[in-house]
Scaffold this active site. Structure first.
Site, PDB file in Angstrom:
ATOM      1  N   LYS A 120       0.821  -1.207   0.000  1.00 22.63           N
ATOM      2  CA  LYS A 120       0.000   0.000   0.000  1.00 22.63           C
ATOM      3  C   LYS A 120       0.857   1.260   0.000  1.00 22.63           C
ATOM      4  CE  LYS A 120      -4.002  -2.322   1.880  1.00 22.63           C
ATOM      5  NZ  LYS A 120      -3.501  -3.631   1.481  1.00 22.63           N
ATOM      6  N   LYS A 162      -1.515   1.029   9.693  1.00 17.10           N
ATOM      7  CA  LYS A 162      -2.060   0.064   8.738  1.00 17.10           C
ATOM      8  C   LYS A 162      -0.963  -0.863   8.230  1.00 17.10           C
ATOM      9  CE  LYS A 162      -5.225   1.542   5.825  1.00 17.10           C
ATOM     10  NZ  LYS A 162      -5.896   2.312   4.745  1.00 17.10           N
ATOM     11  N   GLY A 168      -8.618  -6.065   5.463  1.00 13.71           N
ATOM     12  CA  GLY A 168      -9.588  -6.762   6.291  1.00 13.71           C
ATOM     13  C   GLY A 168      -9.500  -6.404   7.757  1.00 13.71           C
ATOM     14  N   GLY A 169      -8.822  -5.280   8.077  1.00 17.15           N
ATOM     15  CA  GLY A 169      -8.728  -4.865   9.463  1.00 17.15           C
ATOM     16  C   GLY A 169      -7.577  -5.480  10.223  1.00 17.15           C
ATOM     17  N   HIS A 212     -16.341   5.010   3.947  1.00 16.26           N
ATOM     18  CA  HIS A 212     -15.552   4.132   3.089  1.00 16.26           C
ATOM     19  C   HIS A 212     -16.382   3.851   1.834  1.00 16.26           C
ATOM     20  CE1 HIS A 212     -12.714   0.547   2.581  1.00 16.26           C
ATOM     21  NE2 HIS A 212     -13.572   0.444   1.601  1.00 16.26           N
ATOM     22  N   HIS A 239     -12.340  -2.185  11.774  1.00 13.91           N
ATOM     23  CA  HIS A 239     -11.923  -1.798  10.423  1.00 13.91           C
ATOM     24  C   HIS A 239     -12.246  -2.862   9.392  1.00 13.91           C
ATOM     25  CE1 HIS A 239      -9.853   1.265  12.667  1.00 13.91           C
ATOM     26  NE2 HIS A 239      -9.173   0.333  13.312  1.00 13.91           N
ATOM     27  N   GLU A 279     -10.314   1.750  -3.389  1.00  8.46           N
ATOM     28  CA  GLU A 279     -10.995   2.190  -2.184  1.00  8.46           C
ATOM     29  C   GLU A 279     -10.653   3.648  -1.876  1.00  8.46           C
ATOM     30  OE1 GLU A 279     -10.119  -0.493   0.999  1.00  8.46           O
ATOM     31  OE2 GLU A 279     -11.310  -2.109   0.127  1.00  8.46           O
ATOM     32  N   ARG A 296      -8.052  -8.044  -6.455  1.00  9.54           N
ATOM     33  CA  ARG A 296      -8.746  -9.328  -6.364  1.00  9.54           C
ATOM     34  C   ARG A 296     -10.241  -9.074  -6.383  1.00  9.54           C
ATOM     35  NH1 ARG A 296     -10.698  -8.688  -1.242  1.00  9.54           N
ATOM     36  NH2 ARG A 296      -9.355  -7.685   0.291  1.00  9.54           N
TER      37      ARG A 296
END
Length: 662
Positions: A120, A162, A168-169, A212, A239, A279, A296
């Site tokens: 990321k 992060k 997926g948190g 989000h 999250h 996102e 994905r």
């Protein structure tokens, strides 16, 4: 790219997404291969595959993260392609490369795109080139926590830690003040390493009231890149998304146009092919910032399928074959509104503590516009080794209001017996005035107490009536199994006699039910209160039809041992019958600290004889891919430590004994 023939696909995943991919494969006439861990041998997705290869192990690192073993399974079975689903190896560039080098089609984007977006941190660098709006970022590499803290101070508080390699948190922590930073950074690093095999982190400002919103993109090998509109995913816990919908109630047409255009620019910047999601964080002021690209298929892809009419898995396979995106996708339009709710085996009132163990019944009523993507059949054993999601329930309707209303009703009518779930929280969220008004953000489940949202859908009065239904079902079961006079009511006599009694343990108190069949009908008392004229129709071990207070209702009853599960239009209840004659049970030693959930001991932080203060962490449990700290309830000394690092424990297992100090 030349067109390729795909006749057999190995699905490098498990649970509901494996079953979902298999459905499309069957519709396309493509054979399927499942891989599974030892823990998943008896799962439905294994039974539904044409062929199965056992990977062994229980944890993901021993099974679904073993890329070499999965490629060998594809070779062994002659699979032309691998579909990674979501999670596990789906965003692992090395696995995608290894598949292609082995002559196996990887159903997903190019290796370089995965590598660029899998980090990321690197993704943000690439998005800057595409002129996609970004939040400022502090990268965490080999620096000490103090060094990172000095840089983070410039961002202002709160901040969000992060994982660069995942989502997926997992590996994500909100930090609101400097004193918490070092500990939260280390926890996030460990969680990220455990979940993704990579502990690299970054830090960015945390937007308190953000939404989000993500955009579904699709690219092919012929240079086409399109979007399939947006999904709103603001209802989250830890999250991790809980409720998703399309379209977003927060977007007007100008904002939708700007956001989807930015998503397409992002995809083009990295030469994107196949399904992906861009996102964004949407602020209350209507500004949006890039979060990440998921290279994905997303968990929440069904809502996009509902409102656009496209099968995204079919499109994935066609693009992997080298086919161009169909002409109609360039003219995609939104049709109605779709909302998805994720059903988890967890207890929201206990900080969303995951649950594992037997699920005695799992039934969701079928109706038009309702879709259920589930990992389970009617009964199952939920494993502690993987994510706690049981199913996704999706409703597609002409309007958002109708979709929310119908989804809430479907969840209310579901029969889910044996494990605590978030069903009540989902229903109350869908019925909440702020949700219905479209006023959601990522803090929704912090603004409204999860303990209140997850309280039983029926109050104590409902539970009392359900106890009566359970009692009558139990007597019907006894009469059905009676060797003689099976058609006679329980305790029948020529002359009236005393009431039959049954006691139950409810959510908050015990419930006493007294009943007697007589010529005039059924006499019924609940906690000593006469229920007046009670009519009844069906009286079977599985279903009771009662008329109380002038209203007739049907009560579905399911007995498992001493537990009774009752579902009716009033709600659902779980009751434990209290035996008339109790048997003394072994009691744990005073000061025993027991495991709140099944899992594996990840780390021990004390040893026998250690003095501890209230709140000190004694050990860390790894369960459902999350780390759970087990703390001392009071000050004292550890007199016994009954587990070691790597120990597998069940819920209720005594972990340690603490001798309290005065």
């Amino acid at each position: 790219m030349a067109q390729l023939a795909i006749h057999k696909i190995l699905i490098a995943n498990r649970g509901e997404i494996a079953r979902r991919i298999m459905r499309t494969c069957r519709a396309m006439g493509i054979s399927t291969v499942a891989v599974c861990s030892d823990a998943d041998r008896d799962q439905p997705f294994v039974a539904e595959a044409d062929e199965v290869v056992l990977l062994g192990g229980t944890r993901p690192s021993e099974s679904y993260l073993r890329g070499e073993a999965i490629i060998e399974a594809a070779k062994l079975t002659g699979a032309d392609a691998v579909h990674p689903g979501y999670g596990f190896l789906s965003e692992n560039a090395e696995f995608a490369r290894a598949c292609r080098e082995a002559g196996i089609v990887f159903i997903g984007p190019p290796n370089d795109a995965i590598a660029a977006m899998g980090s990321k941190i690197e993704a943000k660098r690439r998005m800057q080139k595409a002129e996609v709006p970004l939040l400022p970022t502090v990268e965490v590499a080999e620096q000490s926590a103090d060094e990172v803290l000095r840089q983070v101070e410039k961002l202002g508080w709160p901040v969000l830690v992060k994982a660069s390699a995942g989502g997926g948190g997992r590996g994500m922590r909100i930090v609101r003040e400097p004193g918490q930073f070092a500990a939260q950074l280390e926890t996030a690093r460990q969680e990220s390493q455990a979940a993704f095999g990579d502990g690299t982190l970054f830090v960015e400002p945390y937007v308190e009231s953000g939404r989000h919103v993500e955009v579904q993109v699709f690219g092919d090998t012929h240079g086409n890149v399109v979007h399939l509109f947006e999904r709103e995913c603001s209802i989250q816990r830890r999250h991790q998304k809980v409720i998703e919908e399309s379209p977003s109630p927060a977007l007007n047409e100008p904002l939708r146009t700007a956001m989807t255009a930015a998503a397409v620019r992002a995809a083009r910047e990295i030469g994107y092919v196949n399904a992906g999601t861009v996102e964004f964080l949407l602020t209350p002021e209507g500004k949006f910032y890039f979060l990440e690209v998921n290279t994905r298929l997303q968990v929440e892809h069904p809502v996009t399928e509902c409102v656009t009419g496209f099968d995204l898995v079919r499109l994935q396979i066609q693009v992997a074959m080298g086919l161009p995106l169909p002409e109609e996708i360039h003219h995609a339009k939104l049709h109605g509104h779709a909302i998805e709710a994720r059903l988890y085996a967890e207890d929201p009132a206990q900080d969303y503590r995951p649950a594992a163990g037997p699920l005695h019944r799992f039934r969701i009523p079928a109706s038009e516009g309702v879709r259920v993507d589930s990992a389970l059949d009617e009964t199952a054993v939920v494993s502690p080794y993987y994510d706690a999601m049981l199913a996704k329930v999706i409703v597609h309707a002409p309007s958002r209001q109708e979709a929310a209303r119908r989804l809430g009703r479907v969840l209310r009518q579901a029969q889910i017996h044996g494990l605590r779930t978030n069903r009540e929280l989902l229903v109350r969220t869908l019925e909440h005035p702020e949700f219905l008004a479209g006023q959601t953000d990522t803090h929704f489940l912090e603004r409204f107490d999860p303990r209140v949202l997850s309280a039983p859908l029926g109050d104590s009065a409902v539970e009392r009536v359900h106890a009566a239904a359970a009692t009558l079902a139990a007597q019907a079961c006894r009469r059905r199994e009676a060797p003689v006079l099976g058609l006679a009511p329980s305790g029948w006599r020529n002359n009236p006699s005393q009431f039959h009694q049954a006691r139950y343990r409810g959510t908050e108190s015990e419930i006493l039910v007294e009943y007697r069949f007589q010529r005039s009908g059924l006499a019924l008392r609940i906690d000593g209160e006469d229920q007046g004229q009670v009519g009844f129709g069906v009286l079977s071990p599985e279903q009771i039809r009662l008329e109380i207070g002038g209203v007739a209702r049907t009560y579905n009853v399911h007995q498992v041992g001493d537990a009774f599960y009752v579902d009716s239009p009033l709600g659902s209840s779980e009751l434990a019958e209290i035996p008339r004659f109790t048997v003394p049970e072994d009691e744990a030693a005073a000061g025993s600290l027991v495991a709140p959930l099944p899992g594996v001991v990840h780390e021990l932080r004390v040893e026998q004889g250690t003095a501890v203060a209230a709140g000190d962490v004694l050990l860390v449990l790894d369960s459902m891919k999350m780390l759970h700290e087990i703390a001392a309830p009071a000050a004292g000394r550890v007199t016994e430590l009954r587990v070691e690092s790597g120990s597998h424990v069940d819920a209720g297992t005594v972990l340690a004994v603490i001798e309290e100090t005065s």
